[in-house]
Design a protein around this motif. Sequence first.
Motif, short mmCIF file in Angstrom:
data_model
loop_
_atom_site.label_atom_id
_atom_site.label_comp_id
_atom_site.label_asym_id
_atom_site.label_seq_id
_atom_site.Cartn_x
_atom_site.Cartn_y
_atom_site.Cartn_z
N VAL A 96 0.84 -1.20 0.00
CA VAL A 96 0.00 0.00 0.00
C VAL A 96 0.87 1.25 0.00
N LEU A 134 2.13 2.30 -9.68
CA LEU A 134 1.72 1.06 -9.03
C LEU A 134 2.33 -0.16 -9.70
N ASP A 140 -0.17 -2.81 -4.63
CA ASP A 140 -1.54 -3.31 -4.77
C ASP A 140 -2.57 -2.18 -4.70
N VAL A 141 -2.33 -1.20 -3.83
CA VAL A 141 -3.31 -0.13 -3.57
C VAL A 141 -2.57 1.19 -3.40
N LEU A 153 -5.91 2.17 -14.41
CA LEU A 153 -6.14 1.59 -13.10
C LEU A 153 -7.61 1.70 -12.72
N CYS A 270 -8.92 5.47 -3.84
CA CYS A 270 -7.82 4.52 -3.98
C CYS A 270 -7.81 3.95 -5.39
N TYR A 272 -6.11 0.79 -7.92
CA TYR A 272 -5.51 -0.53 -7.88
C TYR A 272 -5.54 -1.13 -9.29
N ARG A 276 -5.64 -7.04 -9.52
CA ARG A 276 -5.40 -7.22 -8.09
C ARG A 276 -6.69 -7.47 -7.31
N VAL A 282 -6.65 -8.36 -1.11
CA VAL A 282 -6.68 -6.98 -1.58
C VAL A 282 -8.11 -6.45 -1.55
N ILE A 286 -9.31 -3.25 0.72
CA ILE A 286 -9.93 -2.05 0.16
C ILE A 286 -11.29 -1.81 0.80
#
Length: 300
Positions: A96, A134, A140-141, A153, A270, A272, A276, A282, A286
């Motif tokens: 993260v 990323l 991942d986040v 994303l 956020c 990702y 993911r 994950v 989230i």
Amino acid sequence: MPYLESLRVFVRVVELGSITAGGRDLRLTPAVASKRIKELERRLDVRLFNRTTRKLSPTDVGQTFYDHARQVVQTLEDAEAAISGYSQTPHGTVQVTAPLGVGKRLVAPIIPEFVDMYPDVSVRLRLSDRKVDLLEDGLDVALFIGRPPDSNLKLRKIMDTPRILCAAPSYLEKHGVPQTPDDLTRHNCLLLRYPRSPEWFWTLSTSEGPKRMDVSGSYDSDDGDVLTAWACAGRGIINKPRFDVISHLQSGDLVEVLPETPPEPAMFGCLYPHRRLQDNKVRLFIDFLLERCREKLSLT
């Protein structure tokens, strides 16, 4: 499995540019990471890196091997992610990243609760006000505040966060309290700046609609907390999410200015990679993050 672990180490060393950084990213000591690289070189009977006292870079054959090794590691991670949803007990690591203020005041305090809920999951939190990639950094986040970047994303919005302009009483006593947005051009405005930074102007909400103000000042930094410290020391006016400075407002170290024409709210969300969310840990992280952050922000 030792060979696969050596591949993971090799890939991260190439991507991060040093054995120390690559090992740290995988929670290995530099000595262990270096041993894994040497074992890999002995197995392949080639030299994978050019080493100097100042720089570590892959050899030509090392770069070729990296291009293939990265695909192997990525395929393995995708395979693990694809079946993770079938396990009732999520496990593994969630990588993260978050801006400094968000990370320290919102994200870091709630991570232990998540790990307590899912003890087989570990969370690695990287804090930086700079933009990150990323995919390049294997994250991942990514939490963000502001305008979401154009990318492929996936995005989940947490909420719009109110922003305010504020300054120390000592600064306002010395330089006067701005009465209109145009007054900001005559004040010392503290800006968050770094290469490709978007904060070269502030957009305020007025009765006539958004008003762009090209502001400037004697100080700027790529660390938002540094700007807050300068503001508390009476060095200028800052533009901040309210939650980020609420404690300073409550203590009186900072006071709000131009409350009738505040900065436009900023999206808090956020990002990702598409693949993911296949990974159960994950998805759970989230969902947890969104719920807890909304709860905390509703109290500010």
